[in-house]
Design an enzyme around this catalytic site. Structure first.
Site, short mmCIF file in Angstrom:
data_model
loop_
_atom_site.label_atom_id
_atom_site.label_comp_id
_atom_site.label_asym_id
_atom_site.label_seq_id
_atom_site.Cartn_x
_atom_site.Cartn_y
_atom_site.Cartn_z
N GLY A 17 -14.33 -3.29 -8.04
CA GLY A 17 -15.70 -2.35 -7.44
C GLY A 17 -14.62 -1.11 -7.08
O GLY A 17 -13.66 -1.44 -6.76
N ARG A 31 1.09 12.90 -7.17
CA ARG A 31 2.07 13.59 -7.07
C ARG A 31 3.36 13.23 -6.93
O ARG A 31 4.93 13.91 -6.68
CB ARG A 31 2.12 14.25 -6.10
CG ARG A 31 -0.11 15.22 -6.31
CD ARG A 31 0.08 15.71 -5.52
NE ARG A 31 -0.67 16.77 -6.35
CZ ARG A 31 -2.69 17.26 -5.33
NH1 ARG A 31 -2.25 17.27 -4.59
NH2 ARG A 31 -2.55 18.13 -6.34
N ARG A 78 -15.37 -3.37 -15.16
CA ARG A 78 -15.59 -4.73 -15.01
C ARG A 78 -14.87 -5.32 -16.37
O ARG A 78 -15.65 -4.55 -17.70
CB ARG A 78 -15.99 -5.66 -15.07
CG ARG A 78 -16.75 -5.87 -14.17
CD ARG A 78 -16.31 -5.52 -12.25
NE ARG A 78 -17.60 -5.85 -11.43
CZ ARG A 78 -16.30 -5.23 -9.97
NH1 ARG A 78 -15.57 -6.25 -9.90
NH2 ARG A 78 -17.34 -5.25 -9.04
N GLY A 108 -8.36 -4.76 -6.71
CA GLY A 108 -8.66 -5.96 -6.07
C GLY A 108 -8.42 -6.85 -6.92
O GLY A 108 -7.17 -7.31 -6.95
N ASP A 109 -8.29 -8.13 -5.90
CA ASP A 109 -7.48 -9.60 -6.22
C ASP A 109 -8.48 -10.22 -7.66
O ASP A 109 -7.53 -10.20 -8.44
CB ASP A 109 -7.74 -10.64 -5.21
CG ASP A 109 -9.85 -10.69 -5.51
OD1 ASP A 109 -10.45 -9.94 -5.91
OD2 ASP A 109 -10.28 -12.50 -5.39
N GLY A 110 -10.06 -9.65 -8.43
CA GLY A 110 -10.02 -9.80 -9.43
C GLY A 110 -8.83 -8.71 -10.58
O GLY A 110 -7.84 -9.54 -11.38
N THR A 132 -9.78 -1.87 -1.78
CA THR A 132 -11.79 -3.30 -1.55
C THR A 132 -11.59 -2.82 -0.58
O THR A 132 -11.25 -3.03 0.41
CB THR A 132 -11.54 -4.84 -2.25
OG1 THR A 132 -12.37 -5.16 -1.83
CG2 THR A 132 -9.97 -5.46 -0.98
N ASP A 134 -13.59 -5.07 1.25
CA ASP A 134 -13.59 -7.04 1.36
C ASP A 134 -12.72 -6.52 2.53
O ASP A 134 -12.90 -7.33 3.33
CB ASP A 134 -13.91 -7.11 0.35
CG ASP A 134 -15.06 -7.44 -0.42
OD1 ASP A 134 -16.16 -7.04 0.31
OD2 ASP A 134 -15.77 -8.06 -1.29
N ASP A 136 -10.05 -8.78 1.64
CA ASP A 136 -9.65 -9.86 1.42
C ASP A 136 -7.70 -9.59 0.63
O ASP A 136 -8.38 -11.64 0.11
CB ASP A 136 -10.69 -10.66 0.99
CG ASP A 136 -11.03 -9.74 -0.34
OD1 ASP A 136 -10.77 -8.71 -0.70
OD2 ASP A 136 -12.88 -10.82 -1.53
N ARG A 161 -30.75 0.99 15.77
CA ARG A 161 -30.92 0.31 17.05
C ARG A 161 -32.04 0.71 17.47
O ARG A 161 -32.96 0.57 18.25
CB ARG A 161 -29.75 0.19 17.27
CG ARG A 161 -29.21 0.04 18.87
CD ARG A 161 -29.66 -1.23 19.37
NE ARG A 161 -28.30 -1.76 19.57
CZ ARG A 161 -27.49 -3.09 18.72
NH1 ARG A 161 -28.89 -4.29 20.18
NH2 ARG A 161 -26.92 -3.33 19.24
N ARG A 178 -18.46 -11.29 0.29
CA ARG A 178 -18.63 -12.94 -0.70
C ARG A 178 -18.61 -13.67 -0.09
O ARG A 178 -18.58 -14.88 0.50
CB ARG A 178 -19.47 -13.23 -2.01
CG ARG A 178 -20.44 -12.96 -2.41
CD ARG A 178 -20.28 -12.64 -4.22
NE ARG A 178 -20.19 -11.16 -4.32
CZ ARG A 178 -19.53 -10.46 -5.94
NH1 ARG A 178 -19.31 -11.31 -6.63
NH2 ARG A 178 -18.80 -9.30 -5.43
N GLY A 192 -22.09 -3.31 18.56
CA GLY A 192 -22.43 -4.16 19.23
C GLY A 192 -23.54 -4.99 19.61
O GLY A 192 -24.25 -4.93 19.97
N ALA A 193 -23.22 -5.18 17.90
CA ALA A 193 -24.73 -6.23 17.02
C ALA A 193 -24.92 -7.59 18.87
O ALA A 193 -23.29 -7.61 18.87
CB ALA A 193 -24.65 -6.93 16.08
N GLU A 194 -25.61 -8.14 18.21
CA GLU A 194 -25.87 -9.24 19.22
C GLU A 194 -25.01 -10.86 18.41
O GLU A 194 -25.06 -11.93 19.09
CB GLU A 194 -27.54 -9.56 19.52
CG GLU A 194 -27.90 -8.62 20.63
CD GLU A 194 -27.91 -7.20 20.39
OE1 GLU A 194 -28.34 -5.97 19.47
OE2 GLU A 194 -27.50 -6.08 21.12
N GLU A 229 -23.25 -11.58 3.13
CA GLU A 229 -23.97 -11.81 2.60
C GLU A 229 -23.15 -12.76 1.51
O GLU A 229 -23.78 -13.67 1.08
CB GLU A 229 -23.49 -10.44 1.14
CG GLU A 229 -22.34 -10.72 0.10
CD GLU A 229 -21.69 -9.41 -0.93
OE1 GLU A 229 -20.97 -8.77 -0.42
OE2 GLU A 229 -23.13 -9.64 -1.66
#
Ligand code: ADP
Length: 329
Positions: A17, A31, A78, A108-110, A132, A134, A136, A161, A178, A192-194, A229
């Site tokens: 990705g 460089r 990929r 990334g990890d893959g 990545t 993510d 992760d 908002r 994921r 500031g999400a609830e 997700e």
């Protein structure tokens, strides 16, 4: 420092990705290598181009004016064939025929699994740079692209908002992740999400509903719920549906941010990280480091074996979820 490995030419590729900051990483690798009198081969299209010999010669000007661009000038792909040993042998032989002595993999990890196989099977010098959104990957506090992705998600939620407030709505905003809730937790706190739902924690829909009812009792009439997700309750669509079943009188809306989180001009933090890690990766190779990833932990460059980088995980600090609840009531 110095070239103890007799490396004359390095190749670099971007795989998996894409993430904002990959171009800044490419620029730093090219460089730094040229500064150290190395020749540089750019491999197009990730491992797929490595197999097919889709190589281009990189000069200092090949990477001019790319630091501010998202995506990757080398393109990414990929390449399922790379799981097979014959394909990796073909890639190795193609690199040797093209006088390539070492490979830098931005991905990334893959992608690190593929790089690790080349290192293990052919003792080929490889080094990874964690790219990545993510966050992760083990062996670095932050991956390249994460900061930009979070800022993009926060910018989007700031806009949502306005509508949520004006119309007393509850928005369920799905962010990428994921298997990892790093984007979700950082976005939720910054916007500031609830509430937030993460793959790492078991938050029940009933709890969310209970919380929403309490908010309304305290005169808060709108809400933003960030959903990673990969949450076990489902994505934003599924979570919103379940909430609506319990609280049918609530006005709910769903926004899935999707790939806009992967693109755009990288933040200064991502550009700095990519520049430092690109520089460190080339110097690491020249010092004989191989089969490792260049990362940054507590503001220090750290080299971590690829095998650890792709098999271990940084953990989310669970206290952040509680802190977020306290300060968003
Ligand atoms: P990311 O690097 O972003 O995690 P992917 O998981 O799609 O992205 O991996 C990118 C590519 O790395 C794959 O398309 C494949 O070519 C290669 N790859 C992934 N896993 C392996 C593996 N176990 N062995 C060899 N190559 C792999």
């Amino acid at each position: 420092m110095g070239n103890q490995q007799n490396i004359k030419r390095i190749a670099l590729l971007t795989s998996g990705g894409d993430s904002p900051g990959m171009n800044a990483g490419i620029r730093a690798v090219v460089r730094t290598a040229i500064f150290n009198n190395l020749k540089v081969t750019g491999v197009m299209n990730g491992f797929s181009g490595l197999l097919k010999g889709q190589y281009i010669e990189m000069e200092p000007h090949s990477v001019s004016k790319i630091i501010s661009n998202g995506g990757t000038i080398l393109k990414s792909s990929r390449c399922p064939e790379f799981i097979k040993a014959e394909a990796r042998k073909q890639a190795y032989e193609t690199m040797r025929r093209n006088q390539i002595d070492a490979l830098v993999v931005l991905g990334g990890d893959g992608s690190f699994r593929g790089a690790y196989e080349l290192f293990k099977e052919f003792n080929f010098p490889v080094i990874g740079i964690p790219c990545t959104i993510d966050n992760d990957i083990f062996g670095t506090d932050f991956t390249i692209g994460f900061d930009t992705a979070v800022n993009t998600a926060v910018g989007a939620i700031d806009k949502l908002r306005d509508t949520a407030d004006s119309h007393n709505m509850v928005f369920f905003v799905e962010v990428m992740g994921r298997h990892s809730g790093f984007i979700a937790v950082n976005t939720a706190i910054s916007a500031g999400a609830e509430e937030m739902l993460l793959p790492e924690t078991k938050t029940k829909v009933e709890e969310i509903c209970h919380y929403l009812v309490n908010l309304r009792r305290s005169n808060k009439t709108s809400g933003i719920i960030v959903v990673a997700e990969g949450d076990e309750e489902g994505g934003a669509v599924e979570v919103a549906r379940k909430v609506k079943e319990i609280l049918p009188e609530y006005q709910t809306r769903i926004t899935t941010l999707g790939h806009i989180q992967r693109g755009g001009s990288p933040t200064a933090n991502d550009r700095v990280l990519a520049s430092l890690l690109g520089h460190a990766a080339v110097n690491g190779l020249l010092e004989g480091k191989t089969g490792v990833m260049a990362g940054r932990i507590h503001n220090q460059i750290v080299f971590t074996p690829l095998e650890e980088a792709f098999s271990k995980r940084n953990k989310i600090d669970q206290s952040w979820i509680e802190i977020s609840r306290v300060i968003s009531m």
